[in-house]
Design an enzyme around this catalytic site. Structure first.
Site, PDB file in Angstrom:
ATOM      1  N   ALA A  69       0.836  -1.197   0.000  1.00  0.00           N
ATOM      2  CA  ALA A  69       0.000   0.000   0.000  1.00  0.00           C
ATOM      3  C   ALA A  69       0.872   1.248   0.000  1.00  0.00           C
ATOM      4  O   ALA A  69       2.046   1.205   0.374  1.00  0.00           O
ATOM      5  CB  ALA A  69      -0.920  -0.005   1.215  1.00  0.00           C
ATOM      6  N   GLY A 117      -0.177  -5.375   0.548  1.00  0.00           N
ATOM      7  CA  GLY A 117      -1.246  -5.420  -0.438  1.00  0.00           C
ATOM      8  C   GLY A 117      -0.827  -6.085  -1.730  1.00  0.00           C
ATOM      9  O   GLY A 117      -1.667  -6.652  -2.447  1.00  0.00           O
ATOM     10  N   GLU A 120      -1.363  -9.651  -1.010  1.00  0.00           N
ATOM     11  CA  GLU A 120      -2.804  -9.871  -0.868  1.00  0.00           C
ATOM     12  C   GLU A 120      -3.489  -9.918  -2.234  1.00  0.00           C
ATOM     13  O   GLU A 120      -4.448 -10.671  -2.439  1.00  0.00           O
ATOM     14  CB  GLU A 120      -3.409  -8.775   0.011  1.00  0.00           C
ATOM     15  CG  GLU A 120      -3.009  -8.930   1.485  1.00  0.00           C
ATOM     16  CD  GLU A 120      -3.469  -7.776   2.352  1.00  0.00           C
ATOM     17  OE1 GLU A 120      -4.409  -7.975   3.137  1.00  0.00           O
ATOM     18  OE2 GLU A 120      -2.879  -6.682   2.237  1.00  0.00           O
ATOM     19  N   GLU A 140       2.837  -5.852   7.569  1.00  0.00           N
ATOM     20  CA  GLU A 140       2.053  -4.757   8.150  1.00  0.00           C
ATOM     21  C   GLU A 140       2.262  -4.570   9.646  1.00  0.00           C
ATOM     22  O   GLU A 140       2.165  -3.450  10.161  1.00  0.00           O
ATOM     23  CB  GLU A 140       0.560  -4.976   7.866  1.00  0.00           C
ATOM     24  CG  GLU A 140       0.149  -4.715   6.435  1.00  0.00           C
ATOM     25  CD  GLU A 140       0.287  -5.930   5.525  1.00  0.00           C
ATOM     26  OE1 GLU A 140      -0.247  -5.911   4.414  1.00  0.00           O
ATOM     27  OE2 GLU A 140       0.956  -6.915   5.934  1.00  0.00           O
TER      28      GLU A 140
END
Length: 715
Positions: A69, A117, A120, A140
């Site tokens: 992210a 992300g 993910e 994270e």
């Protein structure tokens, strides 16, 4: 072209197979900012509306896949209420879900780094093929968060509870082989075969050889574990994570709780649990500090990148002095690829320096980080010598002799006369003024400080100290050399103690005053460890060396008498006068003994209390809040003064120096971010409360002005 956006494109290849490519324009890497998420959503809609597409590969147009992210968007977003943060997660997950629900086989072709992300996104695909160069992970928790794009939902359903907890709660970055072993990857191939392998896997699905729908269905349903086994698996993991993370890092525990709560739910219900949990940890002070820390680290790297552009070429270094520090510097330079000459005046010292390097290399070999051939290569890059015969081609020389101004000036002046003009000279002094040392040199513009921290191979910080006559090119060269050595340089201006020691010694001063007033050093150590320091102040003094500390304290007292010259006998001086230097001679505030495994351990020594008794008040119990205030105010106010005096260039650099150099608790973000967390006005009031104790407790004018204007260090 089926779809073309600024971050994502979709084009049809052969045999009905399309390629969805991430290639964020204007950026060197792919990342999930709001634009990329929106682009992905539009790309998925385009795929849904195109009947020619029978299968899909997901690729990257850059050297990495997706780094994660966009952290720069977090600062403002995390100021929103929890409900809005959770809503952002769910909105983003609608896009990921829409991609996952495409009723065609989807294979992520991971060419490089896929973190957060980025991974993910891959988990939302049906299969993942990794290049042998790829590295993946969900880091994270290192930002005080946990995955918010479906990682806590899809990961345990793909690789099981135990593996998922390890990957998410530890936040590690894993090589392709590890990903294949646990099931995060379905195949690992040579880098140049990646796209072909991904296409081949899609074709196998289209031919009916692999049931891609069954693979996808596993991620849509609850975890396939009986209730009792499910409970036992999570309880075992929870105990382990709580033990490792501790109370100061809530995100890993919160991640496991979210996974456990969502284990019996379908995907969409589970994602709601993840979103609410993510929003909750996003509002914690730890997330604020750790996200800020990441941004500060990036800011420092950006500053250093610009500074290093003015560097001279560095292909041969030298170190003067072959003690523990000299050996450590030689090891680090050679290990990271810059050959180094190690000079001393005695064979015995050279043997010690080479022994230090060999010992450090042997440890790497024993841990599998280096093979015997690699060890030999590094050792051959260190050339011990008793003369200056090989110094003609040296670019950078680091002096690391005894901490004595006259000796250092003599060695530096002698060396300057033996090398070509333009050779950069640096001193590894921790206390002596760079401007004063330069008085012995003909070319002071080529001289600066380069303060390494002990042990050199472990401590990430190097202070590059600019003297009054140091040139920009010299600073640039030393910054570049520190970076080549794998270190994080911070450029500071010359003053007593430079930055780190100037800030550290008021902290020790606060400890001395607490002891004077009757505090128990063990109690203070325990409180400050609980606060988040790796060790309390008494233990830290023992590790640094009490003799070293007393010497440095004298330098600081001479430099800043109005604040750091005290009217009482400090307990560290009592230890020093009784030849108790800490770990180096086995006894300081604590005693140091070997346990059964041969490791040094500290034990309580009642003699300490007898020695300090004549110099301190009767034992008094202080509450933790007062201990923390009396320890932290002096460190924080001195950091502000360093910014005020232009010793350090920015709040980010000041905070990162304390994180890199002395282990300031990362989850508190650094001294200046710690002030922000309390509130500048509230911190000034705290200073006023303790100002009667002395100058180190008085709020600097800069802080008072900021309080009056309602400002903070980090907007």
């Amino acid at each position: 072209m089926i779809y073309q956006g600024n971050a994502v494109s979709v084009q049809l290849l052969d045999d009905g197979i399309a390629e969805l490519k991430f290639d964020l324009q204007g950026e060197s890497v792919n990342k999930f900012n709001q634009e990329t998420v929106e682009d992905l959503g539009k790309a998925v809609e385009a795929i849904q509306g195109n009947s020619d597409i029978k299968g899909l590969i997901v690729t990257s147009g850059k050297g990495v896949f997706i780094v994660g992210a966009d952290i720069t968007e977090f600062t403002d977003m995390f100021k929103l209420p929890e409900e809005e943060i959770a809503g952002w997660c769910l909105k983003s997950n609608k896009v990921f879900n829409a991609f996952e629900d495409l009723d065609i086989p989807k294979v992520a072709a991971v060419n490089g780094i896929a973190l957060g992300g980025g991974l993910e996104m891959c988990l939302a695909a049906d299969f993942r093929v990794l290049s042998e160069k790829a590295q993946v992970g969900l880091p994270e928790v290192k930002l005080g968060l946990f995955p918010g794009f479906g990682g806590t939902v899809r990961m345990p359903r793909l690789i099981g509870v135990d593996n998922a907890v390890e990957w998410i709660a530890a936040g590690g970055q894993h090589k392709a082989a590890k990903a294949l072993k646990v099931g995060v990857a379905d195949a690992v191939v040579a880098h140049d075969k990646l796209q072909d392998a991904a296409i081949a896997l899609v074709k196998q699905c289209l031919e009916g050889k692999i049931d891609f729908r069954a693979k996808r269905q596993e991620k849509l349903e609850p975890l396939k574990l009986p209730p009792m086994e499910n409970m036992m698996a999570f309880q075992t993991c929870m105990a382990m994570v709580m033990g490792q993370a501790g109370k100061n890092y809530p995100a890993p525990v919160a991640a496991v709780k979210a996974m456990q709560t969502a284990a019996g739910m379908n995907r969409d219900q589970a994602l709601e649990v993840e979103a609410k949990g993510f929003a909750k940890v996003a509002k914690t002070p730890q997330a604020t500090a750790l996200v800020g820390l990441f941004l500060a680290d990036q800011a420092v790297k950006k500053v250093n990148g610009k500074t290093a552009k003015g560097s001279k070429e560095i292909d041969q270094a030298a170190v003067l002095g072959a003690g523990i520090m000299g050996g450590g510097i030689a090891f680090q330079s050679a290990l990271k690829g810059t050959p180094i000459i190690m000079k001393d005046i005695a064979d015995k010292a050279l043997d010690l320096g080479m022994s230090e390097a060999s010992k450090l290399l042997s440890k790497r070999v024993s841990k599998g980080k280096l093979d015997a051939a690699g060890m030999g290569k590094v050792l051959s890059a260190i050339r011990p010598t008793l003369n200056y015969g090989d110094f003609d081609n040296v670019n950078v020389i680091v002096e690391a002799v005894v901490e004595n101004q006259k000796i250092k000036q003599s060695v530096l002046a002698e060396t300057e006369g033996k090398v070509k003009e333009g050779t950069v000279l640096a001193s590894n002094t921790s206390t002596i003024s760079i401007t004063k040392l330069a008085e012995a040199l003909e070319r002071p513009q080529d001289f600066a400080g380069m303060h390494f921290f002990n042990p050199v191979h472990m401590m990430p910080l190097v202070e590059v100290i600019r003297g009054e006559k140091t040139s920009d090119e010299t600073v640039s060269t030393l910054v570049a050399y520190a970076q080549k050595m794998g270190k994080n340089p911070i450029v500071v201006n010359d003053c007593p103690g430079f930055l780190v020691n100037r800030v550290l010694f008021p902290y020790f001063g606060g400890f001395g005053m607490l002891m004077r007033d009757g505090a128990d050093f063990q109690a203070v150590d325990k409180v400050m460890q609980k606060f988040g320091w790796p060790m309390g102040p008494a233990y830290l003094m023992d590790v640094v060396g009490i003799d070293t500390g007393v010497h440095a304290a004298q330098v600081m007292a001479e430099g800043f008498p109005e604040r750091m010259q005290y009217d009482f006998k400090d307990v560290s001086t009592v230890m020093f006068e009784n030849n108790r230097y800490g770990q180096k001679n086995g006894v300081g505030f604590y005693k140091y003994e070997l346990d059964r495994k041969g490791k040094t351990q500290k034990v309580v020594d009642e003699t300490t209390y007898e020695l300090i008794k004549p110099h301190v008040a009767d034992t008094k119990e202080f509450d933790a809040e007062e201990i923390i205030a009396r320890m932290m105010i002096p460190m924080c106010t001195e950091t502000v003064r360093c910014l005020e005096d232009n010793i350090v260039g920015s709040a980010a650099e000041a905070d990162m120096a304390m994180i890199y150099g002395i282990g300031f608790p990362p989850f508190r973000g650094g001294p200046l971010r710690y002030i922000d967390s309390i509130g500048v006005q509230a911190f000034v009031e705290l200073c006023d409360k303790y100002a009667h104790l002395g100058g180190i407790y008085e709020a600097p004018q800069m802080l008072k002005d900021m309080a009056a204007k309602g400002e903070s260090f980090f907007a």
